[in-house]
Design a protein around this motif. Structure first.
Motif, PDB file in Angstrom:
ATOM      1  N   PHE A 262      12.498  -2.368  11.010  1.00  0.00           N
ATOM      2  CA  PHE A 262      11.243  -1.887  11.580  1.00  0.00           C
ATOM      3  C   PHE A 262      10.267  -1.396  10.511  1.00  0.00           C
ATOM      4  CE2 PHE A 262      13.721  -2.157  15.410  1.00  0.00           C
ATOM      5  CZ  PHE A 262      12.775  -2.570  16.340  1.00  0.00           C
ATOM      6  N   PHE A 263      10.766  -0.997   9.356  1.00  0.00           N
ATOM      7  CA  PHE A 263       9.844  -0.704   8.252  1.00  0.00           C
ATOM      8  C   PHE A 263       9.177  -1.994   7.781  1.00  0.00           C
ATOM      9  CE2 PHE A 263       8.954  -0.436   3.683  1.00  0.00           C
ATOM     10  CZ  PHE A 263       8.037   0.611   3.684  1.00  0.00           C
ATOM     11  N   ASN A 264       9.954  -3.073   7.678  1.00  0.00           N
ATOM     12  CA  ASN A 264       9.387  -4.363   7.293  1.00  0.00           C
ATOM     13  C   ASN A 264       8.364  -4.851   8.311  1.00  0.00           C
ATOM     14  OD1 ASN A 264      10.629  -6.082   4.852  1.00  0.00           O
ATOM     15  ND2 ASN A 264      12.145  -4.612   5.581  1.00  0.00           N
ATOM     16  N   VAL A 265       8.655  -4.655   9.588  1.00  0.00           N
ATOM     17  CA  VAL A 265       7.699  -5.056  10.628  1.00  0.00           C
ATOM     18  C   VAL A 265       6.446  -4.189  10.554  1.00  0.00           C
ATOM     19  CG1 VAL A 265       7.300  -5.214  13.110  1.00  0.00           C
ATOM     20  CG2 VAL A 265       9.481  -5.957  12.162  1.00  0.00           C
ATOM     21  N   ALA A 266       6.618  -2.901  10.262  1.00  0.00           N
ATOM     22  CA  ALA A 266       5.483  -1.969  10.236  1.00  0.00           C
ATOM     23  C   ALA A 266       4.458  -2.320   9.168  1.00  0.00           C
ATOM     24  CB  ALA A 266       5.987  -0.538  10.034  1.00  0.00           C
ATOM     25  N   ILE A 267       4.907  -2.876   8.042  1.00  0.00           N
ATOM     26  CA  ILE A 267       3.977  -3.166   6.939  1.00  0.00           C
ATOM     27  C   ILE A 267       3.383  -4.575   7.028  1.00  0.00           C
ATOM     28  CG2 ILE A 267       5.103  -1.536   5.389  1.00  0.00           C
ATOM     29  CD1 ILE A 267       6.520  -3.876   4.066  1.00  0.00           C
ATOM     30  N   LEU A 268       3.629  -5.270   8.139  1.00  0.00           N
ATOM     31  CA  LEU A 268       3.051  -6.604   8.302  1.00  0.00           C
ATOM     32  C   LEU A 268       1.567  -6.533   8.642  1.00  0.00           C
ATOM     33  CD1 LEU A 268       5.835  -8.497  10.322  1.00  0.00           C
ATOM     34  CD2 LEU A 268       5.320  -8.678   7.884  1.00  0.00           C
TER      35      LEU A 268
ATOM     36  N   PRO B 157      -2.416  -4.890   8.622  1.00  0.00           N
ATOM     37  CA  PRO B 157      -3.280  -4.363   7.543  1.00  0.00           C
ATOM     38  C   PRO B 157      -3.057  -2.887   7.269  1.00  0.00           C
ATOM     39  CG  PRO B 157      -4.530  -5.819   8.972  1.00  0.00           C
ATOM     40  CD  PRO B 157      -3.196  -5.653   9.622  1.00  0.00           C
ATOM     41  N   THR B 158      -2.843  -2.115   8.319  1.00  0.00           N
ATOM     42  CA  THR B 158      -2.453  -0.707   8.159  1.00  0.00           C
ATOM     43  C   THR B 158      -1.043  -0.549   8.711  1.00  0.00           C
ATOM     44  OG1 THR B 158      -3.382  -0.166  10.331  1.00  0.00           O
ATOM     45  CG2 THR B 158      -4.819   0.112   8.409  1.00  0.00           C
ATOM     46  N   ILE B 159      -0.310   0.423   8.204  1.00  0.00           N
ATOM     47  CA  ILE B 159       1.078   0.595   8.636  1.00  0.00           C
ATOM     48  C   ILE B 159       1.139   0.816  10.144  1.00  0.00           C
ATOM     49  CG2 ILE B 159       3.099   2.090   8.474  1.00  0.00           C
ATOM     50  CD1 ILE B 159       2.482   2.527   5.568  1.00  0.00           C
ATOM     51  N   ASP B 160       1.944   0.011  10.803  1.00  0.00           N
ATOM     52  CA  ASP B 160       2.079   0.056  12.262  1.00  0.00           C
ATOM     53  C   ASP B 160       3.003   1.219  12.646  1.00  0.00           C
ATOM     54  OD1 ASP B 160       2.320  -0.384  14.941  1.00  0.00           O
ATOM     55  OD2 ASP B 160       3.038  -2.442  14.790  1.00  0.00           O
ATOM     56  N   LYS B 161       2.396   2.314  13.105  1.00  0.00           N
ATOM     57  CA  LYS B 161       3.187   3.486  13.483  1.00  0.00           C
ATOM     58  C   LYS B 161       4.047   3.209  14.711  1.00  0.00           C
ATOM     59  CE  LYS B 161      -0.192   6.737  11.579  1.00  0.00           C
ATOM     60  NZ  LYS B 161      -1.134   7.848  11.877  1.00  0.00           N
TER      61      LYS B 161
END
Length: 438
Positions: A22-28, A30-34
């Motif tokens: 989920f960290f990898n998905v979050a940085i996909l 433009p801004t970090i997906d909280k």
């Protein structure tokens, strides 16, 4: 003590897997997906709570059943979240194009684990349920027939039913009842009831040892009717899974190879008849034999799946860098191809290995239990999940003709997730009832 240490090690690995995915998905984005971080935290909480309840209050059973299934579900939810993002080939497309499949899958996941825990906590000794054979029979026929009479055709199969605005696959629920019916019917194979003894005498069987063969007529008829309903719905995947379940349970109950050979021959004859009766079956076989010839029409789904798997290679192209959107219905039937493209064949093999480890732990529960009804239940539900895994992965990779079923715990789908956890809950209950677990 050694088992507890191993469980904790696997649980810690699962937490690390959740955070990494989920960290990898979050940085996909433009801004970090909280939202991805939040969902990862929710999943960790659910995993911790479910394992705590089972370990704290029911310490005797096999806890790896829940652990392995949760790892598969984690991989599936992370992949569904990535598929839910408007990303293709590493490029962020546009806002507002998400379908929120992940939110639904999280709900199904939570409900499934709740169902798993409730089965272990609430259900009494499973031996008590062996006497409800005809109730299971009625439920089986009811769910198996629903698609035929009330179903809507989707992707060539008439196996979806809408009820009060909710869509579900009746055959998924029929599988649960079918296994329970077969377990109840086959448990007394060596000691047939007075009814079957009377039937044997009327037919003219002189030896009492021959009466047990007559008792197989009823379950054979129920299986035949169930398979006919699946053929009428052109639900070939479910038909194959039901046959695998019945064949395995029949052999475990009777230890007679002749029955297995006869059943296989009958299935081959039925398959040939189905091939000539249903054009949909002919199309699936035609695509399987040469998918590239039909890559722009009927074989488009399989061709795109094969391209995705080949594109991913051993290590994958990375989350968000693939093109899973080119595969129709990728979130359910073809999620394994998306996993192989972006996470690589390495993770694809891991998914297969995890499924077989789960199968091993479930069959282990059957080996230790003395009650025959419970043993047959464990064998039936274990076979149900492993055969479903083999059929869908075989179809996605082109090893066998394609069938539209889900990959247990990984694919998107409420019916599949709930039924899978319910089945495992029953197996967990069986493992708790066994006194020989270390």
């Amino acid at each position: 003590m050694k088992g507890i240490k191993q469980e904790k090690r696997v649980l810690r690995f699962t937490y690390l897997l959740v955070m990494a995915l989920f960290f990898n998905v979050a940085i996909l984005t433009p801004t970090i997906d909280k939202g991805a971080i939040f969902i990862g935290a929710i999943i960790c909480g659910l995993l911790c709570y479910s394992h705590f309840v089972i370990r704290r209050f029911y310490p005797d059973g096999d806890k790896f059943i829940l652990l392995f299934s949760n790892i598969l579900a984690v991989i599936g939810i992370a992949m569904i979240y990535r598929l839910d993002l408007p990303i293709s080939g590493g490029s962020y497309i546009a806002e507002g194009t998400r379908s929120f499949l992940t939110a639904k899958q999280i709900i199904f996941f939570a409900l499934g684990m709740t169902m798993f825990i409730l089965v272990v906590v609430i259900l009494p000794d499973l031996k008590r349920f062996s006497k409800y054979k005809y109730l299971y029979l009625i439920i089986t026929l009811l769910f198996m027939s629903m698609g035929t009479f009330f179903g809507k055709e989707q992707f060539g199969a008439k196996n979806w039913v809408s009820l009060f605005g909710f869509g579900f696959q009746p055959s998924e629920f029929g599988k649960i009842a079918l296994v329970a019916y077969l377990a109840s019917a086959l448990k007394d194979y060596e000691k047939p009831s007075e009814f079957w003894i009377k039937i044997g005498k009327v037919i003219g069987f002189r030896k009492e040892s021959s009466y047990k063969y007559i008792s197989l007529i009823e379950p054979a008829m129920i299986m035949m009717v169930s398979l006919l309903f699946m053929l009428a719905q052109t639900d070939l995947g479910s038909a194959l899974i039901f046959f695998a379940i019945a064949l395995t349970m029949l052999y475990i109950a009777t230890s007679n190879k002749k029955y297995v050979i006869i059943a296989l021959l009958l299935f081959v004859v039925g398959g040939v008849i189905g091939y000539y009766l249903f054009y949909h079956v002919q199309i699936r076989v035609m695509i399987w034999r040469n998918p590239w010839k039909y890559g722009y029409d009927e074989g488009h789904q399989l061709v795109q799946s094969l391209i995705a798997i080949a594109n991913g290679g051993f290590f994958g192209v990375g989350l968000g860098n693939g093109y899973p959107g080119y595969i129709p219905v990728v979130e359910s039937d073809f999620i394994f191809a998306a996993i192989c493209e972006e996470l690589g064949l390495l993770i694809g093999f891991a998914v297969i290995i995890l499924n077989f480890l789960l199968f091993y732990r479930c069959i282990r529960a059957a080996l230790y239990i003395k009650d025959k009804f419970s043993r047959l239940l464990a064998v039936g539900y274990s076979t149900m999940m492993v055969s479903q895994t083999l059929v869908i992965i075989g179809g996605v990779t082109g090893a066998i003709p394609l069938t539209g079923i889900t990959l247990p715990f990984v694919s998107y789908g409420g019916s599949s997730m709930l039924i899978s956890y319910l089945s495992l809950g029953i197996i967990q209950k069986i493992s708790e009832e066994s006194s020989n677990y270390e």
